[in-house]
Design a protein around this motif. Structure first.
Motif, mmCIF file in Angstrom:
data_model
loop_
_atom_site.group_PDB
_atom_site.id
_atom_site.type_symbol
_atom_site.label_atom_id
_atom_site.label_comp_id
_atom_site.label_asym_id
_atom_site.label_seq_id
_atom_site.Cartn_x
_atom_site.Cartn_y
_atom_site.Cartn_z
ATOM 1 N N SER A 51 -15.363 14.393 8.043
ATOM 2 C CA SER A 51 -16.242 14.968 9.060
ATOM 3 C C SER A 51 -16.342 13.995 10.226
ATOM 4 O O SER A 51 -15.955 12.832 10.128
ATOM 5 N N ALA A 52 -16.904 14.472 11.321
ATOM 6 C CA ALA A 52 -17.072 13.622 12.496
ATOM 7 C C ALA A 52 -18.069 12.499 12.223
ATOM 8 O O ALA A 52 -17.943 11.403 12.772
ATOM 9 N N VAL A 53 -19.037 12.752 11.372
ATOM 10 C CA VAL A 53 -20.024 11.724 11.030
ATOM 11 C C VAL A 53 -19.347 10.566 10.306
ATOM 12 O O VAL A 53 -19.629 9.393 10.575
ATOM 13 N N THR A 54 -18.435 10.874 9.404
ATOM 14 C CA THR A 54 -17.716 9.833 8.669
ATOM 15 C C THR A 54 -16.907 8.962 9.622
ATOM 16 O O THR A 54 -16.896 7.735 9.500
ATOM 17 N N VAL A 55 -16.237 9.580 10.572
ATOM 18 C CA VAL A 55 -15.440 8.828 11.538
ATOM 19 C C VAL A 55 -16.343 7.951 12.408
ATOM 20 O O VAL A 55 -16.014 6.802 12.705
ATOM 21 N N THR A 56 -17.498 8.473 12.794
ATOM 22 C CA THR A 56 -18.437 7.703 13.601
ATOM 23 C C THR A 56 -18.962 6.501 12.829
ATOM 24 O O THR A 56 -19.024 5.385 13.357
ATOM 25 N N ILE A 57 -19.329 6.703 11.573
ATOM 26 C CA ILE A 57 -19.821 5.598 10.743
ATOM 27 C C ILE A 57 -18.723 4.561 10.538
ATOM 28 O O ILE A 57 -18.978 3.354 10.595
ATOM 29 N N ALA A 58 -17.502 5.001 10.329
ATOM 30 C CA ALA A 58 -16.384 4.062 10.171
ATOM 31 C C ALA A 58 -16.187 3.232 11.439
ATOM 32 O O ALA A 58 -15.906 2.028 11.371
ATOM 33 N N GLY A 59 -16.352 3.852 12.605
ATOM 34 C CA GLY A 59 -16.233 3.113 13.866
ATOM 35 C C GLY A 59 -17.324 2.070 14.015
ATOM 36 O O GLY A 59 -17.071 0.949 14.477
#
Length: 94
Positions: A51-59
């Protein structure tokens, strides 16, 4: 000293110099475009699988790791402002 005779027999070709420099620039441009393409493609696949949230947290985690590595490995100065920012990042992640 036979090798000195070879150095005096060479001539500078301006057109050859320009072509070599153009080849170096185009090679760098090719690698930059490849990196951009693979980043755009990788992020798309990652968002479609998670999800986009996962990518944001990874960043955000990547940024936090960058701060820690800069402090520990490169001995970067760790000011109170950086500490407050790092603390804010940790609170946001948790």
């Amino acid at each position: 000293m036979d090798y000195m005779a070879v150095a005096k027999q060479t001539e500078f070709e301006f057109l050859g110099f320009i072509l070599v420099m153009l080849a170096v620039v185009m090679s760098g441009f090719r690698w930059a475009m490849t990196q951009i393409l693979l980043q755009v493609l990788t992020e798309y696949i990652l968002v479609s699988v998670t999800s986009a949230v996962t990518v944001t947290i990874a960043g955000v985690v990547k940024e936090a790791v960058t701060i820690v590595v800069a402090f520990l490995y490169f001995h970067d100065e760790f000011t109170w402002l950086k500490g407050a920012g790092f603390f804010t990042i940790m609170i946001g992640l948790s």
